[in-house]
Design a protein around this motif. Structure first.
Motif, short mmCIF file in Angstrom:
data_model
loop_
_atom_site.label_atom_id
_atom_site.label_comp_id
_atom_site.label_asym_id
_atom_site.label_seq_id
_atom_site.Cartn_x
_atom_site.Cartn_y
_atom_site.Cartn_z
N ASN A 138 0.83 -1.19 0.00
CA ASN A 138 0.00 0.00 0.00
C ASN A 138 0.87 1.25 0.00
N ILE A 139 0.56 2.19 -0.89
CA ILE A 139 1.37 3.40 -1.02
C ILE A 139 1.20 4.38 0.12
N ASN A 140 0.25 4.14 1.00
CA ASN A 140 0.08 5.05 2.13
C ASN A 140 1.10 4.81 3.24
N LEU A 141 1.88 3.72 3.12
CA LEU A 141 2.96 3.49 4.07
C LEU A 141 4.10 4.46 3.76
N SER A 142 4.99 4.64 4.71
CA SER A 142 6.17 5.47 4.46
C SER A 142 7.08 4.75 3.46
N VAL A 143 7.96 5.50 2.82
CA VAL A 143 8.92 4.91 1.89
C VAL A 143 9.73 3.83 2.61
N GLU A 144 10.16 4.13 3.82
CA GLU A 144 10.97 3.18 4.59
C GLU A 144 10.19 1.89 4.86
N ASP A 145 8.92 2.02 5.23
CA ASP A 145 8.09 0.83 5.51
C ASP A 145 7.81 0.02 4.25
N ILE A 146 7.63 0.71 3.13
CA ILE A 146 7.42 0.00 1.86
C ILE A 146 8.66 -0.79 1.52
N VAL A 147 9.82 -0.16 1.61
CA VAL A 147 11.08 -0.84 1.29
C VAL A 147 11.29 -2.03 2.23
N LYS A 148 11.01 -1.85 3.50
CA LYS A 148 11.16 -2.93 4.48
C LYS A 148 10.24 -4.10 4.13
N ALA A 149 8.99 -3.81 3.78
CA ALA A 149 8.03 -4.85 3.41
C ALA A 149 8.47 -5.59 2.15
N VAL A 150 8.95 -4.85 1.16
CA VAL A 150 9.40 -5.46 -0.09
C VAL A 150 10.60 -6.37 0.17
N LYS A 151 11.56 -5.88 0.92
CA LYS A 151 12.75 -6.68 1.22
C LYS A 151 12.37 -7.96 1.96
N ALA A 152 11.46 -7.88 2.89
CA ALA A 152 11.03 -9.06 3.64
C ALA A 152 10.38 -10.08 2.71
N GLU A 153 9.55 -9.60 1.79
CA GLU A 153 8.88 -10.50 0.83
C GLU A 153 9.89 -11.13 -0.13
N ILE A 154 10.85 -10.34 -0.57
CA ILE A 154 11.86 -10.88 -1.49
C ILE A 154 12.65 -12.00 -0.80
N VAL A 155 13.03 -11.79 0.43
CA VAL A 155 13.76 -12.81 1.19
C VAL A 155 12.90 -14.06 1.33
N GLU A 156 11.63 -13.88 1.63
CA GLU A 156 10.74 -15.03 1.81
C GLU A 156 10.49 -15.78 0.51
N ARG A 157 10.33 -15.06 -0.59
CA ARG A 157 10.00 -15.70 -1.88
C ARG A 157 11.21 -16.22 -2.62
N TYR A 158 12.36 -15.58 -2.46
CA TYR A 158 13.51 -15.92 -3.30
C TYR A 158 14.68 -16.37 -2.47
#
Length: 158
Positions: A138-158
């Protein structure tokens, strides 16, 4: 990926920085005819986008051949566009920056010096096919929170 105003360039820049890799902005690959068309408020057609996606695919193939990972900030609104960018022996993580209409419209109205007018938001939303394969944030999160969420998902998926 996502519609205009969702933060592709901003989040892409932050992700590229986090991973110490290059950011490519798909807008830089548009031919002048596409930019002129969008600047006039005319939505691009699949025919307009085809050569653009071919260039983007070639850029991604080169990055893969060079073993130089890249973050690509790109709308990729339809499933067929996302499929056109994939190729064997390459890992992709699509990140869909999802936002509500009012937030997107507000962001577009605040932008300065960008060729994409607010009037094209409706056509982009109409073109968007929800990316079931993507990491959705969701784009309403802060940039930092978006990046943190993406990194966590990338680690989990890949």
């Amino acid at each position: 990926m996502g519609v205009c105003g969702c933060g592709k360039s901003t989040i892409g820049k932050s992700l590229a920085s986090e991973y110490s890799i290059q950011l490519e902005d798909a807008d830089d690959y548009h031919p002048k005819s596409n930019v002129d068309k969008m600047a006039k408020g005319i939505p691009l057609t699949d025919e307009d986008r085809a050569p653009w996606y071919a260039l983007l695919r070639q850029r991604l193939i080169k990055a893969n051949e060079d073993k130089a990972p890249v973050v690509l900030a790109c709308s990729a609104l339809k499933a067929i566009y996302r499929e056109q960018m994939k190729f064997p022996d390459c890992r992709f993580a699509f990140v869909y920056l999802e936002g509500d209409y009012e937030t997107l419209k507000s962001r577009l109205e605040e932008r300065q010096d960008h060729f994409m007018p607010t009037s094209l938001l409706d056509s982009q939303l109409a073109t968007l096919e929800f990316p079931t394969e993507a990491i959705v944030v969701n784009i309403n999160l802060s940039v930092e929170d978006i990046v943190k969420a993406v990194k966590a998902e990338i680690v989990e998926r890949y």
